[in-house]
Design an enzyme around this catalytic site. Structure first.
Site, short mmCIF file in Angstrom:
data_model
loop_
_atom_site.label_atom_id
_atom_site.label_comp_id
_atom_site.label_asym_id
_atom_site.label_seq_id
_atom_site.Cartn_x
_atom_site.Cartn_y
_atom_site.Cartn_z
N SER A 33 -7.57 -1.96 6.10
CA SER A 33 -8.50 -0.85 6.31
C SER A 33 -9.22 -0.48 5.02
O SER A 33 -8.71 -0.66 3.92
CB SER A 33 -7.75 0.38 6.81
N LYS A 82 -5.96 -7.30 21.86
CA LYS A 82 -7.33 -6.82 22.11
C LYS A 82 -8.34 -7.71 21.38
O LYS A 82 -9.39 -8.04 21.92
CB LYS A 82 -7.49 -5.38 21.62
N CYS A 139 -3.68 -3.23 4.17
CA CYS A 139 -2.80 -4.29 4.71
C CYS A 139 -3.24 -5.70 4.31
O CYS A 139 -2.63 -6.68 4.71
CB CYS A 139 -2.72 -4.18 6.23
N THR A 169 3.36 3.94 15.55
CA THR A 169 3.00 2.68 14.88
C THR A 169 3.55 2.65 13.44
O THR A 169 2.99 1.97 12.59
CB THR A 169 1.47 2.44 14.88
N HIS A 209 -3.04 -9.60 12.02
CA HIS A 209 -2.41 -8.42 11.42
C HIS A 209 -2.07 -7.50 12.59
O HIS A 209 -2.92 -7.25 13.46
CB HIS A 209 -3.39 -7.73 10.47
N GLU A 267 0.84 -1.19 0.00
CA GLU A 267 0.00 0.00 0.00
C GLU A 267 0.88 1.25 0.00
O GLU A 267 0.40 2.35 0.21
CB GLU A 267 -0.97 -0.02 1.18
#
Ligand code: COA
Length: 390
Positions: A308, A242, A111, A152, A233, A79
């Site tokens: 995304s 999470k 991604c 990040t 990912h 990307e």
């Protein structure tokens, strides 16, 4: 016939920033980056490394002469590609000296690109069992200096050979996937840094995960207790945790312990490289395979891919006999050991170096870049690549 990952390797540039020092420079508590986000080191690409060279260097880690002859499909997931027309795959194909009778393309969906590549490769091998497919996931993640996404960032690439009767992991056929048109992260063609709605992106990542996980269970009849590990990912290593926590209680206690321990192993490399977008899930897989001592032949691994915008997919693989013998554990350890830390000032300077966009000629100083393949400069709007071994 089994189809899956026959070889897998990654490459990251030789420089990194210590996240504790970035936190101090940005006036935030270091624990926010090291615990809250879950990152220790962030790989920094010099001007002499771009997504093409990163991918080519990753592929150099794994290919032999037989692969070079048999690969007839190169799929480049990215990307942060370097051209709106020509695919990165064509450059890599040339730099690696692959068989000319090949297809070479680039795949884009944030991604998710390398996962699309793997699924395409599977179809190609099903029809052409003697072939091999080179799937690449290569990116430089740039949010910008002093932005909330800065912690990040990262840079690197993963290369995989997909074949019949694979030596590392056979891919199973059941898979669950989902598309929805959302604006959680995007990068218009005029921008070299990403736009992101961070909180929304995190929520959607989890929403897509729980949705495809439910679908996957219905399609396959399997449950969490049938898994040894799940790779995610990883835009940052806390993100996958999470997601795992939303389903972990579906498993018995012993499985929960195993999944959490393997999660740690699956994040070691990512924690020290940062986000490499298309390659992140597969960097996590390499990390798991090379760092976990609990896995064995027959272990089932789940893979959650998220790009995304957004597309999500959950699919699985089974580890093959003696898979450890075919990993690149030693070369990867050497790559980590040979990296150099740079200061925040140096990082900011490197971050702001960009290639000329006005057609002027440039020569880049590659004396400090130990990579075999590098970007030497620009001439007539063309990138000048060098393979030191040619
Ligand atoms: N010690 C430990 N943890 C701390 C801390 C400290 N001193 N200070 C903050 N934290 C924790 C927060 O509680 C939070 O944890 P939680 O998410 O479990 O609640 C975490 O650190 C991040 O803090 P937050 O305030 O949410 O950070 P932020 O607003 O600066 O943004 C991101 C974080 C991840 C949203 C941002 O970095 C981003 O947008 N990243 C890109 C997202 C992305 O990659 N999306 C692509 C598709 S997946």
């Amino acid at each position: 016939m089994k189809i899956g990952i026959d070889k897998i390797g990654f490459f990251a540039p030789h420089m990194y920033v210590d996240m504790n020092k970035l936190a101090v420079a940005r006036n935030v508590e270091p624990e926010k980056f090291t615990i809250g986000i879950g990152q220790e080191k962030m790989a920094i690409a010099p001007i002499t490394q771009d997504p093409v060279t990163l991918a080519a260097n990753a592929a150099l880690m794994i290919l032999d002469e037989t692969d070079r002859g048999k690969i007839d499909f190169v799929i480049f997931g990215t990307e942060s590609g370097i051209d709106n027309s020509k695919s990165g795959a064509v450059y890599v194909h040339h730099l690696l000296g692959l068989n000319p009778n090949a297809r070479s393309i680039e795949v884009k969906q944030a991604c998710y690109g390398a996962t699309a590549g793997i699924q395409m490769a599977k179809g190609h091998i099903a029809l052409n069992p003697e072939s091999r497919v080179l799937v690449l996931g290569s990116d430089i993640a740039r949010y910008g200096l002093n932005t909330s996404g800065e912690s990040t960032q990262g840079a690197g690439a993963v290369a995989m050979v997909i074949s019949a009767e694979p030596k590392i992991m056979a891919l199973e056929n059941k898979s669950a996937y989902l598309t929805a048109d959302i604006m959680d992260f995007w990068r218009p063609v005029y921008s070299d840094t990403a736009f992101v709605d961070g909180k929304f992106s995190n929520e959607q990542y989890i929403h897509f995960f729980t949705t495809v996980w439910e679908q996957y269970k219905n399609k396959s009849g399997l449950e969490l207790n049938n898994f040894e590990a799940i790779c995610f990912h990883l835009p940052y290593t806390k993100m996958g945790l999470k997601a795992l926590r939303t389903v972990i209680e579906e498993a018995d206690e012993a499985t929960q312990e195993k999944l959490l321990a393997n999660y740690q192993s699956s994040t070691t490399y990512n924690r020290n490289i940062g986000n490499i977008y298309t390659g992140s899930l597969y960097l996590s897989l390499v990390s798991l395979l090379e760092q976990s001592e609990q896995l064995k032949e027959g272990s089932r691994i789940g893979l959650y891919s998220y790009g995304s915008g957004a597309v999500g997919e959950f699919f699985t693989g089974i580890l093959q006999p003696n898979y450890r013998d075919y990993l690149q554990t030693k070369s990867h350890a050497e790559l980590f050991a040979s990296r150099t830390e740079i200061s925040i000032e140096e990082y900011e300077e490197v971050f702001q170096q960009t290639i000329p966009v006005d057609g002027s000629t440039a020569t880049f100083d590659a004396t400090k870049d130990p990579a075999t393949i590098y970007l030497a400069g620009m001439k007539d709007n063309m990138r000048q690549y060098v393979n030191k071994t040619h």
